[in-house]
Design an enzyme around this catalytic site. Structure first.
Site, PDB file in Angstrom:
ATOM      1  N   SER A 138       0.859  -1.193   0.000  1.00  0.00           N
ATOM      2  CA  SER A 138       0.000   0.000   0.000  1.00  0.00           C
ATOM      3  C   SER A 138       0.889   1.234   0.000  1.00  0.00           C
ATOM      4  O   SER A 138       2.080   1.140   0.359  1.00  0.00           O
ATOM      5  CB  SER A 138      -0.858  -0.014   1.272  1.00  0.00           C
ATOM      6  OG  SER A 138      -1.521   1.227   1.450  1.00  0.00           O
ATOM      7  N   TYR A 151      -2.372  -1.125  10.363  1.00  0.00           N
ATOM      8  CA  TYR A 151      -2.293  -1.247   8.898  1.00  0.00           C
ATOM      9  C   TYR A 151      -0.956  -0.710   8.388  1.00  0.00           C
ATOM     10  O   TYR A 151      -0.276  -1.356   7.574  1.00  0.00           O
ATOM     11  CB  TYR A 151      -3.458  -0.472   8.281  1.00  0.00           C
ATOM     12  CG  TYR A 151      -3.655  -0.671   6.795  1.00  0.00           C
ATOM     13  CD1 TYR A 151      -4.393  -1.748   6.302  1.00  0.00           C
ATOM     14  CD2 TYR A 151      -3.133   0.240   5.872  1.00  0.00           C
ATOM     15  CE1 TYR A 151      -4.585  -1.916   4.933  1.00  0.00           C
ATOM     16  CE2 TYR A 151      -3.326   0.077   4.506  1.00  0.00           C
ATOM     17  CZ  TYR A 151      -4.056  -1.006   4.045  1.00  0.00           C
ATOM     18  OH  TYR A 151      -4.249  -1.169   2.681  1.00  0.00           O
TER      19      TYR A 151
HETATM   20  P1  NAD Z   1     -11.540  -5.958  -0.236  1.00  0.00           P
HETATM   21  O1  NAD Z   1     -12.110  -5.775   1.127  1.00  0.00           O
HETATM   22  O2  NAD Z   1     -12.386  -5.625  -1.426  1.00  0.00           O
HETATM   23  O3  NAD Z   1     -10.985  -7.446  -0.417  1.00  0.00           O
HETATM   24  C1  NAD Z   1     -10.241  -8.077   0.578  1.00  0.00           C
HETATM   25  C2  NAD Z   1     -10.188  -9.560   0.285  1.00  0.00           C
HETATM   26  O4  NAD Z   1      -9.408 -10.207   1.329  1.00  0.00           O
HETATM   27  C3  NAD Z   1     -11.559 -10.232   0.289  1.00  0.00           C
HETATM   28  O5  NAD Z   1     -11.599 -11.212  -0.735  1.00  0.00           O
HETATM   29  C4  NAD Z   1     -11.608 -10.921   1.655  1.00  0.00           C
HETATM   30  O6  NAD Z   1     -12.486 -12.045   1.716  1.00  0.00           O
HETATM   31  C5  NAD Z   1     -10.154 -11.331   1.793  1.00  0.00           C
HETATM   32  N1  NAD Z   1      -9.744 -11.662   3.166  1.00  0.00           N
HETATM   33  C6  NAD Z   1      -9.773 -10.877   4.263  1.00  0.00           C
HETATM   34  N2  NAD Z   1      -9.318 -11.557   5.339  1.00  0.00           N
HETATM   35  C7  NAD Z   1      -8.977 -12.799   4.899  1.00  0.00           C
HETATM   36  C8  NAD Z   1      -8.451 -13.960   5.519  1.00  0.00           C
HETATM   37  N3  NAD Z   1      -8.156 -13.981   6.832  1.00  0.00           N
HETATM   38  N4  NAD Z   1      -8.255 -15.056   4.765  1.00  0.00           N
HETATM   39  C9  NAD Z   1      -8.545 -15.060   3.434  1.00  0.00           C
HETATM   40  N5  NAD Z   1      -9.041 -13.984   2.799  1.00  0.00           N
HETATM   41  C10 NAD Z   1      -9.260 -12.867   3.518  1.00  0.00           C
HETATM   42  O7  NAD Z   1     -10.195  -5.075  -0.227  1.00  0.00           O
HETATM   43  P2  NAD Z   1      -9.290  -4.476  -1.403  1.00  0.00           P
HETATM   44  O8  NAD Z   1      -9.398  -3.008  -1.328  1.00  0.00           O
HETATM   45  O9  NAD Z   1      -9.505  -5.176  -2.681  1.00  0.00           O
HETATM   46  O10 NAD Z   1      -7.851  -4.819  -0.803  1.00  0.00           O
HETATM   47  C11 NAD Z   1      -7.005  -5.810  -1.331  1.00  0.00           C
HETATM   48  C12 NAD Z   1      -5.578  -5.527  -0.860  1.00  0.00           C
HETATM   49  O11 NAD Z   1      -5.153  -4.283  -1.388  1.00  0.00           O
HETATM   50  C13 NAD Z   1      -5.437  -5.420   0.660  1.00  0.00           C
HETATM   51  O12 NAD Z   1      -4.233  -6.017   1.073  1.00  0.00           O
HETATM   52  C14 NAD Z   1      -5.386  -3.932   0.896  1.00  0.00           C
HETATM   53  O13 NAD Z   1      -4.695  -3.596   2.069  1.00  0.00           O
HETATM   54  C15 NAD Z   1      -4.644  -3.483  -0.344  1.00  0.00           C
HETATM   55  N6  NAD Z   1      -4.829  -2.084  -0.675  1.00  0.00           N
HETATM   56  C16 NAD Z   1      -6.059  -1.598  -0.965  1.00  0.00           C
HETATM   57  C17 NAD Z   1      -6.192  -0.251  -1.286  1.00  0.00           C
HETATM   58  C18 NAD Z   1      -7.518   0.351  -1.627  1.00  0.00           C
HETATM   59  O14 NAD Z   1      -7.577   1.586  -1.735  1.00  0.00           O
HETATM   60  N7  NAD Z   1      -8.563  -0.406  -1.820  1.00  0.00           N
HETATM   61  C19 NAD Z   1      -5.076   0.576  -1.296  1.00  0.00           C
HETATM   62  C20 NAD Z   1      -3.839   0.036  -0.991  1.00  0.00           C
HETATM   63  C21 NAD Z   1      -3.721  -1.302  -0.692  1.00  0.00           C
END
Ligand code: NAD
Length: 257
Positions: A138, A151
Site C-alpha cells: 500500500s 495497517y
Molecule cells: P476488499 O475488502 O475488497 O478485499 C479483501 C479480500 O481479502 C476479500 O476477498 C476478503 O475475503 C479477503 N480476506 C480478508 N481476510 C482474509 C483472511 N483472513 N483469509 C482469506 N481472505 C481474507 O479489499 P481491497 O481493497 O480489494 O484490498 C485488497 C488488498 O489491497 C489489501 O491487502 C489492501 O490492504 C490493499 N490495498 C487496498 C487499497 C484500496 O484503496 N482499496 C489501497 C492500498 C492497498
C-alpha cells in the site's frame, strides 16, 4: 509466458484480488481463488473465470491468518508458479483506543499471512528455479496516516519482508519478489472508510469521497483493480526478470508529495 502457469491470489473474492485473478486468467493462468464471501457468489466467480478464459480455476477457502490452513492451501494448489499476496483488512482508530484484538487481526492478515504463504510456496519455486511473488502492500507501506497504526505497521513490514524474500530467492533461477503499493482504489475496503468518515463528520458520502481523494491523490482520482492487475501481469513476465525487491507505487501521486 503465463499460459498454463498456476497462480494463487489470496483475497480474490472481492476488489483488487478479484481484478488480479481475472486478468491473470485472461493471460492463460490456471487460478486458485481464495477469500471469504457468499458461497454461491464465489462459485459464480469461479465458474465464470473457467468459462470465459478457458483455464482451470479452483477455490480454496483458507483463512490466511492461520498458518496450518495456509500450509494446506499451498499443498492443495500443486506447483505454485505465481503467488499474489493480496488479502487484507483495515481498522481505523487512534492508538490509545485501538482494540488489542484488532491489532492482532490486522497484523496477522496483512503481514503474517504473507510470511506463511511465502514460507510454504518458495521451496517449490526454488526447486523449479522459477516463480513470481507479488505482495499487495500500500502507499501505507511507504508513508503513514494517523488512525492506522496496525495497517501502516503491517504494510511497512510487508515491504521489508518483500526485500528479504527477494534476496533469499535471488541466485535460484528466475524468481522475483516485489511489492505493489496502491493509493486509493474504490473497493469495499475503501467504501467502508468513506461511509465511516461521512457518518463521523456529518457529510454526504459523495463529499467524504471527494475529501479522501483531495487529501492524498494528486489528480483526485482513484486507481482501478484493472490497473493494479496490469502491473501484476507485467511483473510476472520475462521483461520484469530484473525487477526484484522493489516497492512499486500506483498511487496517483500520493507518495511523491
Ligand atoms: P476488499 O475488502 O475488497 O478485499 C479483501 C479480500 O481479502 C476479500 O476477498 C476478503 O475475503 C479477503 N480476506 C480478508 N481476510 C482474509 C483472511 N483472513 N483469509 C482469506 N481472505 C481474507 O479489499 P481491497 O481493497 O480489494 O484490498 C485488497 C488488498 O489491497 C489489501 O491487502 C489492501 O490492504 C490493499 N490495498 C487496498 C487499497 C484500496 O484503496 N482499496 C489501497 C492500498 C492497498
Amino acid at each position: 509466458m503465463l499460459k498454463n502457469k498456476t497462480a494463487i491470489v489470496t483475497g480474490s473474492t472481492s476488489g483488487i484480488g478479484l481484478g488480479i485473478a481475472q486478468k491473470l486468467a485472461e493471460e492463460g493462468c490456471n487460478i486458485v481463488i481464495n477469500g471469504f464471501g457468499d458461497k454461491d457468489a464465489i462459485e459464480k466467480e469461479r465458474s465464470s473465470i473457467e468459462k470465459n478464459c478457458g483455464v482451470k480455476c479452483i477455490y480454496l477457502g483458507a483463512d490466511i491468518s492461520k498458518p496450518t490452513e495456509v500450509e494446506k492451501m499451498i499443498k492443495d494448489a500443486g506447483d505454485v508458479d505465481i503467488l499474489v499476496n493480496n488479502a487484507g483488512i483495515q481498522f481505523v482508530a487512534p492508538i490509545e483506543d485501538f482494540p488489542l484484538e484488532k491489532w492482532d487481526a490486522v497484523i496477522s492478515t496483512n503481514l503474517s499471512a504473507s510470511f506463511y504463504t511465502m514460507k510454504y510456496a518458495l521451496p517449490g519455486m526454488k526447486k523449479r528455479k522459477s516463480g513470481r511473488i507479488i505482495n499487495i502492500a500500500s502507499a501505507h507501506g511507504l508513508v503513514a496516516s494517523s488512525g492506522k497504526a496496525a495497517y501502516v505497521a503491517a504494510k511497512h513490514g510487508l515491504v521489508g519482508l518483500t526485500k528479504v524474500v527477494a534476496l533469499e530467492a535471488a541466485n535460484n533461477g528466475n524468481i522475483t519478489c516485489n511489492a505493489i503499493c496502491p493509493g486509493w482504489v474504490l473497493t469495499p475496503l475503501v467504501e467502508k472508510q468513506i461511509k465511516d468518515n461521512a457518518a463521523k463528520e456529518g457529510k454526504s458520502e459523495a463529499e467524504a469521497k471527494e475529501e479522501m481523494l483531495k487529501e492524498k491523490q494528486a489528480n483526485f482520482e482513484f486507481a482501478t483493480p484493472e490497473q493494479i492487475a496490469g502491473l501484476v501481469v507485467y511483473l510476472c513476465g520475462e521483461s520484469a526478470k530484473s525487477i526484484t525487491g522493489a516497492a512499486l507505487s500506483i498511487d496517483n501521486g500520493w507518495t511523491c508529495q
